[in-house]
Design an enzyme around this catalytic site. Structure first.
Site, PDB file in Angstrom:
ATOM      1  N   ASP A 207      -3.346  14.089  -6.564  1.00  0.00           N
ATOM      2  CA  ASP A 207      -2.258  13.097  -6.453  1.00  0.00           C
ATOM      3  C   ASP A 207      -2.578  11.905  -7.342  1.00  0.00           C
ATOM      4  O   ASP A 207      -3.678  11.779  -7.859  1.00  0.00           O
ATOM      5  CB  ASP A 207      -2.153  12.632  -4.994  1.00  0.00           C
ATOM      6  CG  ASP A 207      -3.463  12.014  -4.513  1.00  0.00           C
ATOM      7  OD1 ASP A 207      -3.670  10.825  -4.700  1.00  0.00           O
ATOM      8  OD2 ASP A 207      -4.321  12.749  -3.989  1.00  0.00           O
ATOM      9  N   ASP A 209      -2.603   8.748  -6.181  1.00  0.00           N
ATOM     10  CA  ASP A 209      -2.845   7.669  -5.230  1.00  0.00           C
ATOM     11  C   ASP A 209      -1.552   6.869  -5.020  1.00  0.00           C
ATOM     12  O   ASP A 209      -0.540   7.483  -4.660  1.00  0.00           O
ATOM     13  CB  ASP A 209      -4.035   6.804  -5.688  1.00  0.00           C
ATOM     14  CG  ASP A 209      -4.640   6.024  -4.533  1.00  0.00           C
ATOM     15  OD1 ASP A 209      -4.714   6.577  -3.425  1.00  0.00           O
ATOM     16  OD2 ASP A 209      -5.024   4.863  -4.719  1.00  0.00           O
TER      17      ASP A 209
HETATM   18  N1  LIG Z   1      -5.572   9.213  -3.198  1.00  0.00           N
HETATM   19  C1  LIG Z   1      -6.647   9.545  -2.503  1.00  0.00           C
HETATM   20  N2  LIG Z   1      -7.434   8.584  -1.948  1.00  0.00           N
HETATM   21  C2  LIG Z   1      -8.529   8.927  -1.248  1.00  0.00           C
HETATM   22  N3  LIG Z   1      -8.913  10.192  -1.025  1.00  0.00           N
HETATM   23  C3  LIG Z   1      -8.152  11.176  -1.539  1.00  0.00           C
HETATM   24  N4  LIG Z   1      -8.281  12.502  -1.495  1.00  0.00           N
HETATM   25  C4  LIG Z   1      -7.272  13.045  -2.174  1.00  0.00           C
HETATM   26  N5  LIG Z   1      -6.457  12.082  -2.677  1.00  0.00           N
HETATM   27  C5  LIG Z   1      -7.001  10.896  -2.281  1.00  0.00           C
END
Ligand SMILES: Nc1ncnc2[nH]cnc12
Ligand SMILES: CSC[C@H]1O[C@H](OP(=O)(O)O)[C@H](O)[C@@H]1O
Length: 292
Positions: A207, A209
């Site tokens: 992703d 974030d």
């Molecule tokens: N954006 C994110 N922040 C923290 N841990 C994660 N694991 C997967 N995506 C994450």
């Protein structure tokens, strides 16, 4: 011959393709590990797989007993650890589905036991290069020709969690130069180094974030969906890298991961705490054995 350890993160709770599978309970003076360890053979390589969050994802990143996990793998004879971890991307050019061989960490954890050592047995290991360069090179070779993009290095910021970051934090970490964000690989990498094991994080980008304009902020559903789509790539990568890693194992680690404690312990032998030394029989037995 060593044993290759795999720590599976979110969405990765077993390792398909293993032969002679056994589920092994290992006891540690540091408490209970995340789950039974799955022992087996992958081709010619002896392997030990530990699901970091336990089967059914019972354990929160801030509630994992990282010391017990690494101690138990060491007790089984594991010499090298690959950590497969879901990560958020902090860079435009690291899209979901890409893989990153992590070479640096920034530690933003706050409430975790960080070390095997302490009062009565003080040690300071180097974390200048926190992951093993030889493992990185083996993984890069193994990924050649595979149908995904693998980045040869990247900085992983470890946040405490379990909540995801605020948008302001996400922007701040980008300014700091971090490439990936996750919640688990410290203190894991530090403890593996204290236990004189080679360790490498394979970050699987899931992703963006919450910093990217026009992109939905991260949630569990989107992370797990990307992981399901990419789990077989991670497993193929491990299978291709395993024989290279074990072949190289026959010579000492050029970066000295397997000798990390040699110059690290400061406490005078007469002043060492006997009970703590007993607990460290697996982690530091090699250097704590009384001289003949
Ligand atoms: N954006 C994110 N922040 C923290 N841990 C994660 N694991 C997967 N995506 C994450
Ligand atoms: C399920 S999203 C957040 C969760 O995923 C990552 O886990 P892991 O590093 O074990 O793959 C992240 O660190 C969080 O624990």
């Amino acid at each position: 011959m060593g044993i290759l350890g795999i720590i599976g993160g979110s969405g990765l709770y077993d390792m398909p393709g293993l032969e002679d599978v056994r589920h092994v309970g290992v006891e540690s003076p540091f408490g209970a590990p995340s789950d039974l360890i799955i022992r087996g053979r992958l081709g010619s390589v002896e392997l030990a797989f530990l699901p970091r969050h336990g089967l059914g994802h019972r354990l929160s990143p801030d509630g994992i007993n990282y010391r017990a996990n690494i101690d138990c793998l060491k007790r089984l004879g594991v010499t090298d650890i690959l950590s497969l971890s879901a990560c958020g991307s902090l860079r435009e050019d690291l899209p979901p589905g890409d893989f990153v061989l992590v070479d640096q960490f920034i530690d933003r954890t706050r409430a975790r036991p960080l070390s095997y050592f302490g009062n009565g047995l003080v040690a300071h290991i180097s974390m200048a290069e926190p992951t093993c360069a030889r493992l990185r090179s083996d993984l890069a070779k193994a990924a050649e020709g595979m149908d995904f993009t693998l980045h040869p290095r990247g900085t992983y910021l470890v946040m405490e969690g379990p909540q995801f970051s605020t948008r302001a934090e996400s922007h701040l970490y980008r300014q700091w130069g971090a490439d990936l964000i996750g919640m688990t690989n410290l203190p894991e990498a530090k403890l593996a180094r204290e236990a004189e094991m080679c360790y490498l994080t394979i970050g699987m980008v899931t992703d963006y974030d919450c910093w990217r304009e026009g992109e939905a902020h991260v949630d569990v559903e989107s992370v797990l969906k990307i992981l399901m789509d990419n789990a077989s790539k991670a497993q193929n990568l491990v299978a291709a890298a395993a024989p290279l890693i074990m072949e190289n194992r026959q010579t000492p680690c050029p970066s000295g991961c397997d000798r990390a404690l040699e110059m690290a312990i400061v406490t005078h032998p007469d002043k060492r705490d006997a009970a703590l030394m007993d607990r460290l029989d697996a982690v530091a037995g090699r250097v704590l054995k009384p001289a003949d």
